[in-house]
Motif scaffolding. Sequence first.
Motif, short mmCIF file in Angstrom:
data_model
loop_
_atom_site.label_atom_id
_atom_site.label_comp_id
_atom_site.label_asym_id
_atom_site.label_seq_id
_atom_site.Cartn_x
_atom_site.Cartn_y
_atom_site.Cartn_z
N ILE A 230 12.95 28.70 23.75
CA ILE A 230 13.83 29.17 24.83
C ILE A 230 14.47 30.50 24.46
O ILE A 230 14.45 31.47 25.23
N LEU A 231 15.04 30.57 23.26
CA LEU A 231 15.77 31.77 22.85
C LEU A 231 14.86 32.99 22.74
O LEU A 231 15.33 34.13 22.83
N ASN A 232 13.57 32.75 22.51
CA ASN A 232 12.62 33.86 22.35
C ASN A 232 11.73 34.02 23.57
O ASN A 232 10.63 34.58 23.46
N MET A 233 12.20 33.56 24.72
CA MET A 233 11.51 33.75 25.99
C MET A 233 10.05 33.30 25.94
O MET A 233 9.13 34.01 26.32
N VAL A 234 9.85 32.11 25.39
CA VAL A 234 8.53 31.46 25.35
C VAL A 234 7.50 32.34 24.62
O VAL A 234 6.40 32.60 25.12
N ALA A 235 7.91 32.81 23.44
CA ALA A 235 6.96 33.54 22.60
C ALA A 235 5.78 32.62 22.30
O ALA A 235 5.96 31.44 21.98
N ILE A 236 4.58 33.14 22.38
CA ILE A 236 3.38 32.31 22.31
C ILE A 236 3.29 31.48 21.02
O ILE A 236 3.01 30.28 21.07
N PRO A 237 3.51 32.05 19.83
CA PRO A 237 3.41 31.23 18.61
C PRO A 237 4.39 30.06 18.61
O PRO A 237 4.04 28.94 18.22
N LEU A 238 5.62 30.31 19.07
CA LEU A 238 6.63 29.25 19.10
C LEU A 238 6.29 28.19 20.15
O LEU A 238 6.43 26.99 19.91
#
Length: 342
Positions: A310-318
């Motif tokens: 959530i905090l990283n705007m749905v970064a692909i690796p996360l």
Amino acid sequence: MNTYLRVKERNNRQIAVWLFIVCAFVFAMIVVGGVTRLTESGLSMVNWKPIAGVIPPMSEAEWVDEFNAYKAFPEYQKVNMGMSLDEFKNIFFWEYSHRVLGRLIGVVFALPFFYFLFRKKVKRALKPHLWTMLLLGGSQGLLGWYMVKSGLVDQPDVSHYRLTAHLGLAVIIYIYAFWVALKLVMPTTNTAIGRPYGLGLVYVKLLFVQILLGGLVAGLNAGLVSDTWPLMMGQLIPDGLFFNDPWYGNIIDNPLTLHFEHRTFAYVVAAIAMLLWWKLRKDRSGAVRLAATFVLLTIVLQVCLGVLTILNMVAIPLAAAHQAGAILALSAGLILLNRMKS
């Protein structure tokens, strides 16, 4: 132990190893499918060729033909107009990998299955389960193409209902194979005296529902609604949860509501995991205590991955790690259920 029992035990162990390998492939399939969605690659292959589709374009001319076929559909015309051939190859890679992995799973399941049947290694009670798995696997391929077709009409996006159904069936296949394999190597009794088996069952079922909610969230890109935690847009309960009419449609169609549901449900699932651990922390069996701890650790990891996503705007690796974490947490729950009946 007599010869018959030794042979039976060896056969069960071999079948269990095979099913665990199948589970590993399904796990990879779920993660690759998640990345395919996150990279918006799922509509890059506009034809379904169950056999010929295993071979990717091998020449520049074949790539151009594949690209031209893609250009005839809404995603290129409305979203990716002007995309280069190299950019197309990048999204094609993920969808191609997803489809080929699906076919590979079919081979990894079918060939050993028929070998075990031919060698009479499969006990009678197990055969219906294995045939059902084979049927479910075939259905999954058809459902995948049914999902893709929904994005090749007017709107350049697949139906979030079909996407969630596709994910849900993959998880059901994983659960089924994993549970059967567990019982082959770690037999259970019919009772779980003094243990909260019912609560464990609730945990697994709710975790499955949470995974389905995650599918709906992914299908509507609802993870991008808010990049703050624990509040959403500065509010504990954000405005607009029931903006759509009728109100009940918000539950599965409103991105804001789905995002809120997914967050809130995570707290419920985590609370049940903590309660399970607390009730089993002093169990007489070390295997049960270890399984309960595994449940707690995996759900804590999953919640942390969810927050970071959530905090990283749905970064692909996360986001991909978050999807993998869900299956890991589910596996831990199944192991605990098995051990509570040991």
